[in-house]
Write a protein that holds these residues in place. Structure first.
Motif, PDB file in Angstrom:
ATOM      1  N   GLY A  85       0.829  -1.206   0.000  1.00 14.42           N
ATOM      2  CA  GLY A  85       0.000   0.000   0.000  1.00 14.42           C
ATOM      3  C   GLY A  85       0.858   1.248   0.000  1.00 14.42           C
ATOM      4  O   GLY A  85       1.966   1.266  -0.539  1.00 14.42           O
ATOM      5  N   SER A  86       0.360   2.302   0.620  1.00 16.91           N
ATOM      6  CA  SER A  86       1.099   3.567   0.697  1.00 16.91           C
ATOM      7  C   SER A  86       0.722   4.274   1.992  1.00 16.91           C
ATOM      8  O   SER A  86       0.046   5.306   1.994  1.00 16.91           O
ATOM      9  N   ALA A  87       1.175   3.703   3.101  1.00 21.24           N
ATOM     10  CA  ALA A  87       0.776   4.182   4.425  1.00 21.24           C
ATOM     11  C   ALA A  87       1.101   5.658   4.631  1.00 21.24           C
ATOM     12  O   ALA A  87       0.336   6.388   5.269  1.00 21.24           O
ATOM     13  N   GLN A  91      -4.687   1.593   6.638  1.00 17.33           N
ATOM     14  CA  GLN A  91      -4.572   2.615   5.598  1.00 17.33           C
ATOM     15  C   GLN A  91      -5.937   3.100   5.102  1.00 17.33           C
ATOM     16  O   GLN A  91      -6.010   4.021   4.292  1.00 17.33           O
ATOM     17  N   PHE A 110      -3.866  -3.543   5.021  1.00 17.42           N
ATOM     18  CA  PHE A 110      -4.528  -2.372   4.460  1.00 17.42           C
ATOM     19  C   PHE A 110      -5.555  -1.765   5.413  1.00 17.42           C
ATOM     20  O   PHE A 110      -6.036  -0.668   5.168  1.00 17.42           O
ATOM     21  N   GLY A 168      -1.681   7.837   3.417  1.00 20.06           N
ATOM     22  CA  GLY A 168      -3.026   7.577   3.927  1.00 20.06           C
ATOM     23  C   GLY A 168      -3.375   8.471   5.102  1.00 20.06           C
ATOM     24  O   GLY A 168      -2.623   9.374   5.462  1.00 20.06           O
ATOM     25  N   PRO A 169      -4.537   8.226   5.734  1.00 20.19           N
ATOM     26  CA  PRO A 169      -5.480   7.167   5.355  1.00 20.19           C
ATOM     27  C   PRO A 169      -6.276   7.546   4.105  1.00 20.19           C
ATOM     28  O   PRO A 169      -6.382   8.710   3.744  1.00 20.19           O
TER      29      PRO A 169
END
Length: 217
Positions: free
Chosen positions: A140-142, A166, A163, A145-146
């Motif tokens: 993912g792409s913490a 996130q 996820f 985020g969120p």
């Protein structure tokens, strides 16, 4: 018949299929029509751009059929304030459509080539609220985020618990779950507290989510 006429005819047939299934409202159809799908597939496949078929794109990847893409985008229940994470940029078509319906889109792909090509297409369309990143989509792409919405175009073998953190409370994640070499279920997961409520959308056959990033392309 010119290429443009074929594409308009293909889009009309796509709309009829969607309406017969009770899928798609005015906003979704307008966003998809404003995103010239033929520009997002190789020229030799342009006549099939609005078909249900998966079509090959660069880096040995494929673009999902537009019927599945429309169903998933509608199920995301997007609004203009939403922050969206997409895993699997591909040609950039779905991110472009989502960008017309949401506030901001971050799209991840393991192939730098795909991200760069998608960026050029988005710039050509004047879309400034979508960003491509080369990254391991499985993580993912913490840092970004969120997110209010997360959509994944590659299959997980089991529920991706990483996820959960996130995704904002009440957020929606759509991803295929199931074995790599068999039919998977495209699931809609709504975050309620620290758990997901599940709704099954469709049976699919998508590639498993690959780990890491591509070094050369």
């Amino acid at each position: 018949m010119t290429g443009g006429e074929r594409e308009r005819e293909g889009f009309a047939a796509f709309m009829l299929r969607m309406r017969a299934r009770g899928i798609g409202g005015k906003e979704l159809f307008a966003a998809m029509e404003a995103t010239p799908r033929g520009d997002f597939v190789p020229s030799e496949w342009r006549s099939l751009a609005w078909s249900e078929r998966m079509l090959p794109i660069a880096c040995g990847e494929a673009i999902e059929g537009c019927d599945l893409q429309a169903r998933v985008i509608e199920a995301l229940e997007l609004s203009s304030g939403h922050r969206v994470l997409e895993v699997g940029t591909g040609s950039g078509f779905t991110a472009a459509v989502i960008a017309r319906l949401a506030g901001r889109v971050i799209s991840l792909d393991r192939f730098k080539t795909l991200g760069n090509e998608a960026k050029r297409r988005w710039e050509h369309l004047g879309l400034s609220n979508v960003l491509a990143k080369q990254a391991d989509g499985g993580e993912g792409s913490a840092a970004d985020g969120p997110f209010d919405r997360i959509v994944v175009w590659a299959a997980f073998e089991e529920l991706p618990r990483r996820f959960v953190d996130q995704l904002a409370t009440g957020g929606i994640m759509i991803a295929p779950m199931g074995p790599a070499e068999d039919t998977q279920i495209m699931m809609k997961l709504t975050k309620v507290g620290s758990r997901f409520e599940r709704e099954d959308l469709a049976s699919v056959r998508l590639q498993p989510l690959a780990k890491g990033i591509a070094e050369a392309i």
